[in-house]
Design an enzyme around this catalytic site. Structure first.
Site, PDB file in Angstrom:
ATOM      1  CG  HIS A  81      76.852  64.527  25.208  1.00 13.64           C
ATOM      2  ND1 HIS A  81      76.394  65.353  24.576  1.00 13.64           N
ATOM      3  CD2 HIS A  81      76.560  63.246  24.971  1.00 13.64           C
ATOM      4  CE1 HIS A  81      75.532  64.891  23.731  1.00 13.64           C
ATOM      5  NE2 HIS A  81      75.735  63.538  23.890  1.00 13.64           N
ATOM      6  CG  LEU A  82      84.229  66.374  26.606  1.00 11.95           C
ATOM      7  CD1 LEU A  82      85.497  66.933  25.771  1.00 11.95           C
ATOM      8  CD2 LEU A  82      84.487  65.708  27.761  1.00 11.95           C
ATOM      9  NE  ARG A  83      75.990  66.986  29.574  1.00 12.72           N
ATOM     10  CZ  ARG A  83      75.181  66.353  28.791  1.00 12.72           C
ATOM     11  NH1 ARG A  83      75.297  66.818  27.446  1.00 12.72           N
ATOM     12  NH2 ARG A  83      74.537  65.069  29.091  1.00 12.72           N
ATOM     13  CG  HIS A 200      69.124  62.039  18.459  1.00  8.01           C
ATOM     14  ND1 HIS A 200      69.789  61.695  19.168  1.00  8.01           N
ATOM     15  CD2 HIS A 200      67.555  61.883  18.478  1.00  8.01           C
ATOM     16  CE1 HIS A 200      68.982  61.290  20.282  1.00  8.01           C
ATOM     17  NE2 HIS A 200      67.623  61.188  19.792  1.00  8.01           N
ATOM     18  CG  HIS A 253      72.855  57.164  19.983  1.00  5.28           C
ATOM     19  ND1 HIS A 253      71.750  57.588  18.942  1.00  5.28           N
ATOM     20  CD2 HIS A 253      72.804  58.412  20.750  1.00  5.28           C
ATOM     21  CE1 HIS A 253      71.294  59.008  19.126  1.00  5.28           C
ATOM     22  NE2 HIS A 253      72.153  59.279  20.026  1.00  5.28           N
ATOM     23  CG  ASN A 299      66.917  60.286  22.890  1.00  5.16           C
ATOM     24  OD1 ASN A 299      66.753  59.540  21.902  1.00  5.16           O
ATOM     25  ND2 ASN A 299      66.361  61.370  22.609  1.00  5.16           N
ATOM     26  CG  ASP A 326      75.006  59.436  23.785  1.00  6.18           C
ATOM     27  OD1 ASP A 326      75.374  60.504  24.209  1.00  6.18           O
ATOM     28  OD2 ASP A 326      73.808  58.858  23.767  1.00  6.18           O
ATOM     29  CG  HIS A 330      72.268  64.316  32.537  1.00  6.90           C
ATOM     30  ND1 HIS A 330      71.799  65.427  31.932  1.00  6.90           N
ATOM     31  CD2 HIS A 330      72.072  63.501  31.395  1.00  6.90           C
ATOM     32  CE1 HIS A 330      71.500  65.309  30.619  1.00  6.90           C
ATOM     33  NE2 HIS A 330      71.789  64.110  30.494  1.00  6.90           N
TER      34      HIS A 330
HETATM   35  O1  DOR Z   1      70.606  59.954  26.441  1.00 10.42           O
HETATM   36  C1  DOR Z   1      71.131  60.841  25.667  1.00 10.42           C
HETATM   37  N1  DOR Z   1      71.675  62.098  26.398  1.00 10.42           N
HETATM   38  N2  DOR Z   1      70.962  61.004  24.338  1.00 10.42           N
HETATM   39  C2  DOR Z   1      71.212  61.965  23.639  1.00 10.42           C
HETATM   40  O2  DOR Z   1      71.429  61.956  22.641  1.00 10.42           O
HETATM   41  C3  DOR Z   1      71.876  63.382  24.142  1.00 10.42           C
HETATM   42  C4  DOR Z   1      72.375  62.850  25.625  1.00 10.42           C
HETATM   43  C5  DOR Z   1      72.552  64.183  26.292  1.00 10.42           C
HETATM   44  O3  DOR Z   1      73.213  65.219  25.919  1.00 10.42           O
HETATM   45  O4  DOR Z   1      72.441  64.019  27.710  1.00 10.42           O
END
Ligand code: DOR
Length: 462
Positions: A81-83, A200, A253, A299, A326, A330
């Site tokens: 996730h490069l956001r 997912h 995952h 998740n 993954d 955050h």
């Molecule tokens: O823990 C997770 N974070 N699982 C995911 O499937 C998405 C990811 C996120 O985008 O933060």
């Protein structure tokens, strides 16, 4: 939004010039694509591997002493996730790829849960372009399966495939495509251009309100549980549908022993399925949640010790094809909350090799060549990542990692290169670290130092 820039294939073939010849000397070359596990020197010239052999003469080359180190293909991450766009306060292409370079990665697949969602060719091209302009690794966008990740209407996958971003891997990651009819149509659509569909794996009816793995620890803590069956029924459904239409399915995952059994059985029947496991699911379990530390919320959730063992065995026997991080940054202002309100996700790029090496190689479960295979050829077989994942041979772009399997270090989240700090390994002592990373012959990591990023001020707006 096509800008007519080079496509991955062209880019991968084009060497970066301007850096002198290098000789990576005396290292143990682990090249799963050719099955090589041998002490060999690697000469790098004009961005390409020029020569591989024993006791190569240095000549005019700068010698990089690799004694005691592993020389491998640059690592490939299928799940990052490069956001960017949309959540640059947590990560962007420059910071995420710096984390990748620090971890030995040269190829990152950028997940589609951005804002706007990567659900059109224009956004996929934007992400790819940000990669070309700002990244210390090659960035391969993942396209969304459904518009806005809403699970209702399919995206124009064909357009994303034909775009300059050449998307061949689609996922609504984080959100399951729950409607079986929509999912089946996605599988059918993707077979038209042999793309991979990744769902997912979570039945949302079974996880409504869930906070952690369902089980003993959840009962003690009084937190609503996420049953392992929620993952397993979705994987079983997806495998049945994929087998029915002959589609390619990738399971992200994987976290439970039951999922492993289902995937193993499907592979035995010849279903076109691949699967990944994360470093955290391979090493951490739900006992840790007793701390209520929100950094551990993810998740799918951390499962039990028995699940961890099943995942390790599946990675060793190839039921699980690859390690994928993954990597889910955050920002502290959202992650550092009481457990219930914290978002799911943890960092992974900078610690992935160390976790695999510490937990699986040093413990004797995986030999070094297989471990590197799961981080290079394994993911590279799932989707087209150009000249990444090996083989290391003359004429190919020098996308390489030099790894120290003996380096012991204590993870300090404040010193990682991600813009976020949510590493579940903070404070842990791990063994194994990237020393150098080369992208087309250029150091993106040298002697443990990440190269100055190509980052420019982010003036671009959509
Ligand atoms: O823990 C997770 N974070 N699982 C995911 O499937 C998405 C990811 C996120 O985008 O933060």
């Amino acid at each position: 939004m096509s800008d007519g820039v080079r496509m991955h294939d062209e880019r991968a073939a084009e060497p970066l010039r301007g850096q002198g010849e290098l000789l990576l000397a005396g290292g143990r070359m682990l090249d799963p694509a050719s099955g090589t596990d041998q002490h060999l020197d690697v000469r790098v010239r004009d961005g390409l591997v020029a020569e591989v052999g024993s006791d190569l003469a240095a000549g005019d080359a700068e010698v990089v002493d690799c004694a005691g180190l592993w020389v491998t293909p640059g690592l490939v991450d299928l799940h990052t996730h490069l956001r960017e766009p949309g959540f640059e306060h947590a990560e962007d292409v420059a910071s995420g790829s710096a984390a990748g370079a620090a971890g030995g990665y040269t190829a990152l697949c950028a997940m589609a849960n951005t804002d706007p969602v990567t659900d059109t060719a224009a956004i996929a091209e934007l992400v790819a372009r940000r990669g070309r302009e700002h990244a210390l690794a090659d960035v391969f966008p993942v396209g969304a399966i459904t518009k806005g990740l809403r699970g209702e209407e399919l995206t124009e996958m064909g357009e994303m495939r034909r775009s300059t971003a050449r998307v061949d891997f689609f996922s609504d990651d984080g959100i399951p495509v729950a409607d079986a009819l929509v999912f089946r149509r996605a599988l059918q659509y993707a077979t038209a251009f042999d793309a991979v569909i990744c769902n997912h794996s979570e039945d949302p009816d079974l996880t409504a309100g869930a906070q952690m793995n369902e089980g003993e620890v959840a009962s003690v803590l009084g937190l609503p549980g996420w049953p392992h069956e929620a993952e397993e029924v979705m994987i079983a459904r997806d495998l049945i549908l994929a087998a029915g239409v002959g589609a390619r399915l990738h399971v992200p995952h994987v976290s439970t022993a039951g999922s492993v059994e289902i995937i193993r059985a499907a592979k035995a029947k010849g279903v076109r399925v691949s699967a990944e496991a994360t470093p955290h699911h391979l090493s951490l379990d739900d006992e840790l949640v007793r701390s209520y530390d929100p950094v551990l919320k993810v998740n799918p959730p951390l499962r039990t010790e028995a699940d961890v063992h099943a995942l390790r065995a599946a990675l060793a026997d190839g039921t699980i094809d690859c390690v994928a991080t993954d990597h889910a940054p955050h920002a502290a202002e959202t992650k550092d909350q009481e457990w219930e309100h914290a978002p799911c996700g943890m960092l992974g790029l900078e610690t992935a090799f160390a976790v695999v090496n510490t937990e699986l190689v040093a413990s004797g479960l995986l030999d070094p060549l297989t471990a590197i295979a799961r981080m290079t050829t394994g993911p590279a077989a799932v989707r087209d990542v150009g000249a990444h994942g090996g083989p290391i041979e003359a004429g190919r772009p020098a996308n390489l990692a030099v790894l120290d399997p003996q380096a012991t270090w204590t993870v300090d989240a404040d010193r990682l290169h991600s813009r976020s700090r949510n590493s579940p390994f903070h404070g842990r002592e791990l063994t194994g670290r990237a020393v150098h990373t080369l992208l087309r012959g250029r150091f993106t990591l040298r002697d443990g130092q990440v190269a100055a990023s190509a980052a420019q001020p982010q003036e671009e707006t959509l």
